[in-house]
Write an enzyme that holds these catalytic residues in place. Structure first.
Site, PDB file in Angstrom:
ATOM      1  N   CYS A 255      -6.490  -0.895   7.868  1.00 30.90           N
ATOM      2  CA  CYS A 255      -5.248  -1.339   8.501  1.00 30.90           C
ATOM      3  C   CYS A 255      -5.335  -1.167  10.020  1.00 30.90           C
ATOM      4  CB  CYS A 255      -4.043  -0.561   7.983  1.00 30.90           C
ATOM      5  SG  CYS A 255      -2.535  -1.166   8.766  1.00 30.90           S
TER       6      CYS A 255
ATOM      7  N   GLY B 162       0.801  -1.215   0.000  1.00 31.05           N
ATOM      8  CA  GLY B 162       0.000   0.000   0.000  1.00 31.05           C
ATOM      9  C   GLY B 162       0.840   1.274   0.000  1.00 31.05           C
TER      10      GLY B 162
HETATM   11  C1  LIG Z   1       3.249  -8.433   6.356  1.00 31.47           C
HETATM   12  C2  LIG Z   1       1.903  -7.961   5.873  1.00 31.47           C
HETATM   13  C3  LIG Z   1       1.760  -6.683   5.327  1.00 31.47           C
HETATM   14  C4  LIG Z   1       0.506  -6.233   4.870  1.00 31.47           C
HETATM   15  N1  LIG Z   1       0.403  -4.984   4.320  1.00 31.47           N
HETATM   16  C5  LIG Z   1      -0.806  -4.577   3.812  1.00 31.47           C
HETATM   17  C6  LIG Z   1      -0.933  -3.301   3.155  1.00 31.47           C
HETATM   18  O1  LIG Z   1       0.029  -2.542   2.984  1.00 31.47           O
HETATM   19  N2  LIG Z   1      -2.161  -2.934   2.711  1.00 31.47           N
HETATM   20  C7  LIG Z   1      -3.260  -3.764   2.842  1.00 31.47           C
HETATM   21  O2  LIG Z   1      -4.354  -3.392   2.410  1.00 31.47           O
HETATM   22  N3  LIG Z   1      -3.162  -4.976   3.433  1.00 31.47           N
HETATM   23  C8  LIG Z   1      -1.971  -5.396   3.916  1.00 31.47           C
HETATM   24  N4  LIG Z   1      -1.858  -6.631   4.504  1.00 31.47           N
HETATM   25  C9  LIG Z   1      -3.051  -7.491   4.620  1.00 31.47           C
HETATM   26  C10 LIG Z   1      -3.105  -8.546   3.504  1.00 31.47           C
HETATM   27  O3  LIG Z   1      -3.152  -7.944   2.228  1.00 31.47           O
HETATM   28  C11 LIG Z   1      -4.339  -9.469   3.685  1.00 31.47           C
HETATM   29  O4  LIG Z   1      -5.504  -8.677   3.654  1.00 31.47           O
HETATM   30  C12 LIG Z   1      -4.316 -10.234   5.007  1.00 31.47           C
HETATM   31  O5  LIG Z   1      -3.008 -10.632   5.335  1.00 31.47           O
HETATM   32  C13 LIG Z   1      -5.244 -11.459   5.010  1.00 31.47           C
HETATM   33  O6  LIG Z   1      -4.877 -12.402   4.027  1.00 31.47           O
HETATM   34  P1  LIG Z   1      -3.892 -13.665   4.320  1.00 31.47           P
HETATM   35  O7  LIG Z   1      -4.439 -14.374   5.518  1.00 31.47           O
HETATM   36  O8  LIG Z   1      -3.919 -14.479   3.060  1.00 31.47           O
HETATM   37  O9  LIG Z   1      -2.555 -13.083   4.592  1.00 31.47           O
HETATM   38  C14 LIG Z   1      -0.603  -7.092   4.978  1.00 31.47           C
HETATM   39  C15 LIG Z   1      -0.465  -8.378   5.520  1.00 31.47           C
HETATM   40  C16 LIG Z   1       0.766  -8.825   5.968  1.00 31.47           C
HETATM   41  C17 LIG Z   1       0.893 -10.230   6.531  1.00 31.47           C
END
Ligand SMILES: Cc1cc2nc3c(=O)[nH]c(=O)nc-3n(C[C@H](O)[C@H](O)[C@H](O)COP(=O)(O)O)c2cc1C
Length: 316
Positions: free
Chosen positions: A135, A51
């Protein structure tokens, strides 16, 4: 028409057409380049880089990642180089990849969201925007806008007027009624919603009697959240008419298919990229195999089938 040997994996998210439903999630795939040794990035349905904000952000104090049972806690705090550096240093590489590029963005104030969406409008090579109002790791902005339905409506309406791009609103799971938030985003003019972002969470080091994360609170992601995320996608699919993009703990093709059956027209892979950087390619292949084995000609025939035919609910 394509034969069942080569099922049609393409999906539509409003005006966007993706070659397949597999998207890599913001914050877990860097700016693409970090992953090009592991897989052919052109295969992906879409890429959503980390992001970005108007100005550079340092993020939160370390430690910023902590592994839990079945998941990951992170408190990165939206560290990013800011729009200008993103355009100069990251966008040229991303534009060369032959897939859909969706930019995830956020602001500390409504004005910042509006300003950023305007500036992103003029950039070539971008196909859509994902607006992060969810977030849990930052003090200002982000989740504040994503936990109050009126604020969500107002913010989405303003951003809607300032961009031509397809607008995806990324929802927070840290609410009592996520369907209500999705409807507010839809009424504000969102073309789609994506869910879920991470769950607010905590881990304590019992020897030091200190939090495991520098920011104390972080966001939980990974397999531990999958059943909750799936339930939320199922609820939101029944509450809105716009497309739903599902994510939360997807580690393999079978997980992705569950989200699609619940109503997701596309899915995002997040934490799994950190465990196995080839997950995106493997999920695409696994979905393809499932369609072939079940003689289904198009992925579109799967979207929401469970919810529409077998498992819908009567909302109060
Ligand atoms: C290390 C990390 C950084 C993330 N940074 C962002 C971000 O910058 N913007 C955002 O919308 N979501 C961010 N997320 C959330 C992920 O895009 C996702 O919505 C969330 O991890 C759930 O999916 P998952 O269980 O497959 O990881 C981040 C997640 C992680 C683990």
């Amino acid at each position: 028409m394509k034969s069942s040997c080569h099922p049609d994996l393409s999906v539509r998210i409003g005006k966007l057409r993706l070659k397949n439903p597999v998207i890599v999630a913001s914050g877990t795939f860097g700016y693409g380049q970090e992953f090009d040794n592991f897989m052919d990035l052109n295969q992906l349905g879409a890429i959503i880089p980390k992001g970005i904000s108007l100005n550079p952000m340092q993020g939160n104090p370390p430690p910023r990642i902590f592994e839990t049972n079945g998941g990951v806690l992170n408190s990165i705090g939206l560290q990013n180089p800011g729009l200008q550096n993103f355009i100069k240093e990251k966008l040229p590489y991303l534009k060369k990849i032959k897939t859909t590029l969706i930019i995830n963005f956020f602001g500390k104030t409504q004005q910042e969201y509006v300003e950023l969406s305007k500036r992103l409008d003029d950039l070539p090579g971008i196909s859509g925007l994902e607006m992060n109002i969810s977030c849990p790791n930052v003090q200002q902005g982000g989740i504040i806008f994503g936990t109050d339905p009126r604020m969500t409506y107002r913010l989405v309406s303003r951003v809607r007027k300032s961009t031509q791009h397809p607008l995806i609103v990324k929802l927070s799971p840290n609410v009592t009624d996520i369907a209500l938030m999705a409807r507010s985003a839809e009424e504000g003019g969102a073309d789609a919603v994506s869910l879920v972002n991470t769950f607010k969470a905590l881990a304590i080091n019992i020897q030091l009697k200190k939090p495991e994360l520098g920011n104390i609170i972080g966001g939980l992601s990974g397999p531990a959240i999958k059943p909750i995320a799936l339930r939320m996608v199922w609820e939101v699919f029944q509450a809105v008419k716009i497309p739903v993009i599902g994510m939360g703990g997807i580690m393999k093709a079978e997980d992705a298919i569950e989200f699609i059956l619940a109503g997701a027209c596309a899915i995002q892979i997040g934490t799994a990229n950190l465990v196995n950087p080839k997950t995106g390619a493997e999920v695409i292949e696994g979905i393809n195999q499932y369609l072939v084995q079940n003689k289904i000609k198009s992925i579109k025939h799967l979207i929401g089938v469970f919810t529409k035919e077998k498992g819908g609910m009567q909302r109060a």
